[in-house]
Design a protein around this motif. Sequence first.
Motif, PDB file in Angstrom:
ATOM      1  N   GLY A   1     -44.415 -13.760  28.838  1.00 35.70           N
ATOM      2  CA  GLY A   1     -44.327 -12.194  28.639  1.00 35.70           C
ATOM      3  C   GLY A   1     -45.576 -11.532  29.234  1.00 35.70           C
ATOM      4  N   LEU A   2     -46.654 -12.243  29.478  1.00 34.21           N
ATOM      5  CA  LEU A   2     -47.838 -11.404  29.887  1.00 34.21           C
ATOM      6  C   LEU A   2     -48.115 -11.755  31.367  1.00 34.21           C
ATOM      7  N   ALA A   3     -47.421 -12.669  32.037  1.00 32.40           N
ATOM      8  CA  ALA A   3     -47.639 -13.073  33.405  1.00 32.40           C
ATOM      9  C   ALA A   3     -47.588 -11.849  34.349  1.00 32.40           C
ATOM     10  N   GLY A   4     -46.772 -10.781  34.143  1.00 33.68           N
ATOM     11  CA  GLY A   4     -46.603  -9.710  35.006  1.00 33.68           C
ATOM     12  C   GLY A   4     -47.390  -8.571  34.998  1.00 33.68           C
ATOM     13  N   THR A   5     -48.560  -8.681  34.102  1.00 34.89           N
ATOM     14  CA  THR A   5     -49.350  -7.408  33.753  1.00 34.89           C
ATOM     15  C   THR A   5     -50.581  -7.422  35.021  1.00 34.89           C
ATOM     16  N   GLY A   6     -50.632  -8.385  35.586  1.00 38.71           N
ATOM     17  CA  GLY A   6     -51.869  -8.338  36.852  1.00 38.71           C
ATOM     18  C   GLY A   6     -52.946  -8.951  36.257  1.00 38.71           C
ATOM     19  N   ILE A   7     -53.306  -9.182  35.047  1.00 34.32           N
ATOM     20  CA  ILE A   7     -54.292  -9.724  34.355  1.00 34.32           C
ATOM     21  C   ILE A   7     -54.456 -11.112  34.405  1.00 34.32           C
ATOM     22  N   PRO A   8     -55.564 -12.082  34.777  1.00 32.75           N
ATOM     23  CA  PRO A   8     -55.097 -13.310  34.764  1.00 32.75           C
ATOM     24  C   PRO A   8     -55.141 -14.150  33.499  1.00 32.75           C
ATOM     25  N   LEU A   9     -54.446 -15.112  33.303  1.00 31.00           N
ATOM     26  CA  LEU A   9     -54.414 -15.757  31.978  1.00 31.00           C
ATOM     27  C   LEU A   9     -54.875 -17.239  32.038  1.00 31.00           C
ATOM     28  N   SER A  10     -55.360 -17.537  30.650  1.00 27.14           N
ATOM     29  CA  SER A  10     -56.020 -18.740  30.627  1.00 27.14           C
ATOM     30  C   SER A  10     -55.186 -19.391  29.479  1.00 27.14           C
ATOM     31  N   ILE A  11     -55.065 -20.664  29.544  1.00 24.96           N
ATOM     32  CA  ILE A  11     -54.245 -21.622  28.409  1.00 24.96           C
ATOM     33  C   ILE A  11     -55.532 -22.256  27.905  1.00 24.96           C
ATOM     34  N   ASP A  12     -55.560 -22.251  26.567  1.00 22.65           N
ATOM     35  CA  ASP A  12     -56.575 -23.004  25.709  1.00 22.65           C
ATOM     36  C   ASP A  12     -55.764 -23.866  25.012  1.00 22.65           C
ATOM     37  N   THR A  13     -55.980 -25.154  25.521  1.00 21.51           N
ATOM     38  CA  THR A  13     -55.237 -26.372  25.042  1.00 21.51           C
ATOM     39  C   THR A  13     -56.103 -27.631  25.512  1.00 21.51           C
ATOM     40  N   MET A  14     -55.775 -28.495  24.655  1.00 16.00           N
ATOM     41  CA  MET A  14     -56.410 -30.087  25.010  1.00 16.00           C
ATOM     42  C   MET A  14     -55.432 -30.941  25.789  1.00 16.00           C
ATOM     43  N   LYS A  15     -53.997 -30.359  25.653  1.00 12.42           N
ATOM     44  CA  LYS A  15     -53.153 -31.408  26.152  1.00 12.42           C
ATOM     45  C   LYS A  15     -52.545 -31.284  27.667  1.00 12.42           C
ATOM     46  N   PRO A  16     -52.457 -31.975  28.543  1.00 12.99           N
ATOM     47  CA  PRO A  16     -52.278 -31.922  29.929  1.00 12.99           C
ATOM     48  C   PRO A  16     -50.744 -31.529  30.008  1.00 12.99           C
ATOM     49  N   GLY A  17     -50.016 -31.681  29.269  1.00 11.69           N
ATOM     50  CA  GLY A  17     -48.474 -31.419  29.507  1.00 11.69           C
ATOM     51  C   GLY A  17     -48.278 -29.783  29.096  1.00 11.69           C
ATOM     52  N   VAL A  18     -49.147 -29.326  27.972  1.00 10.98           N
ATOM     53  CA  VAL A  18     -49.053 -27.996  27.754  1.00 10.98           C
ATOM     54  C   VAL A  18     -49.758 -27.306  29.007  1.00 10.98           C
ATOM     55  N   ALA A  19     -50.935 -27.668  29.373  1.00  7.04           N
ATOM     56  CA  ALA A  19     -51.525 -27.103  30.630  1.00  7.04           C
ATOM     57  C   ALA A  19     -50.562 -27.103  31.856  1.00  7.04           C
ATOM     58  N   ARG A  20     -49.948 -28.058  32.182  1.00  9.75           N
ATOM     59  CA  ARG A  20     -48.972 -27.900  33.254  1.00  9.75           C
ATOM     60  C   ARG A  20     -47.898 -27.002  33.149  1.00  9.75           C
ATOM     61  N   ALA A  21     -47.478 -27.035  31.827  1.00 10.12           N
ATOM     62  CA  ALA A  21     -46.196 -25.827  31.671  1.00 10.12           C
ATOM     63  C   ALA A  21     -46.954 -24.501  31.528  1.00 10.12           C
ATOM     64  N   ALA A  22     -47.990 -24.334  31.359  1.00 14.72           N
ATOM     65  CA  ALA A  22     -48.701 -22.858  31.229  1.00 14.72           C
ATOM     66  C   ALA A  22     -48.930 -22.459  32.575  1.00 14.72           C
ATOM     67  N   VAL A  23     -49.473 -23.283  33.491  1.00 12.24           N
ATOM     68  CA  VAL A  23     -49.681 -22.980  34.846  1.00 12.24           C
ATOM     69  C   VAL A  23     -48.458 -22.568  35.395  1.00 12.24           C
ATOM     70  N   GLN A  24     -47.268 -23.570  35.342  1.00 11.09           N
ATOM     71  CA  GLN A  24     -46.266 -22.881  35.965  1.00 11.09           C
ATOM     72  C   GLN A  24     -45.705 -21.806  35.279  1.00 11.09           C
ATOM     73  N   ALA A  25     -45.965 -21.343  34.196  1.00 13.32           N
ATOM     74  CA  ALA A  25     -45.637 -20.045  33.572  1.00 13.32           C
ATOM     75  C   ALA A  25     -46.221 -18.966  34.052  1.00 13.32           C
ATOM     76  N   GLY A  26     -47.289 -19.163  34.501  1.00 14.25           N
ATOM     77  CA  GLY A  26     -48.322 -18.066  35.283  1.00 14.25           C
ATOM     78  C   GLY A  26     -49.603 -18.214  34.868  1.00 14.25           C
ATOM     79  N   ALA A  27     -50.124 -19.178  33.978  1.00 18.63           N
ATOM     80  CA  ALA A  27     -51.830 -19.221  33.688  1.00 18.63           C
ATOM     81  C   ALA A  27     -52.429 -19.466  35.084  1.00 18.63           C
ATOM     82  N   SER A  28     -53.859 -19.353  35.004  1.00 20.42           N
ATOM     83  CA  SER A  28     -54.284 -19.730  36.090  1.00 20.42           C
ATOM     84  C   SER A  28     -55.629 -20.391  35.655  1.00 20.42           C
TER      85      SER A  28
END
Length: 268
Positions: free
Chosen positions: A76-103
């Motif tokens: 929902g926030l990936a199209g704002t033009g503001i870079p996104l961070s995923i705060d997680t300890m889990k590699p699987g969550v990080a992978r999905a988050a980056v695929q969804a737009g986190a950098s």
Amino acid sequence: MTQRPRPLVMGIVNVTPDSFSDGGQHFDAARAVTHGHALIDAGADWLDIGGESTRPGAEPVSEADELTRVIPVIEGLAGTGIPLSIDTMKPGVARAAVQAGASLWNDVNALQADEALETAAELGCQVCLMHMQGAPQTMQADPVYGDVVAEVEAFLLARVEAAVQAGVSRENIWLDPGIGFGKTLTHNLALMAALPRLAGHGFPLLFGASRKRFIAALDGDAPADQRLGGSIAAALHAARSGAGMIRVHDVRETVQALKIQAAIASAL
């Protein structure tokens, strides 16, 4: 990285029921996305989205639950033009988050989970390596150090080398001393005083002290929503000490304070 007149400001979007300051306030995707837009309007340069509380005593959540919380918000926030961070300890969550737009993968566990190093290298995203003594459930029980600054510094540099050996680019690495994560008030103050030393290794620092308990320890046990002054004081100190980004709840007030400090410094 390019020198800026002030650090970047990272706004916090907690999609959790139990975070220490704002747990439950944005605990559904629509409210979290709305909050993210409000933080952007307030001047946030980055947004940090998390679905698992890491406050002292927090219980872990499953990967499935964490994904359900954070992925719709990132999308929902990936199209704002503001870079996104995923705060997680889990590699699987990080992978999905980056695929969804986190950098950026903001990992309080410094890529120590199984397959975390390999995942970070494969994703090619920016990563933040944070120091934490113990785990959230027990980290504040009785934290002990011989020399907190030297030990945190050595840990962070060791995690840098582990990440680089795994294939993570040095240019993608941020460091975070982990204020409040397995530290007493004395430890936190020592680390904040040592920020110039930690910043001297050439990696940008992500600094997070917003509304944390050490402020209450210095000011009459103030509740989390009454720690703005202390949060801004810590942010200004971090900015003067070389931090590259400040992670905060109160974006507008922090941005204003940093702008004023930068303007004064430029007038000297």
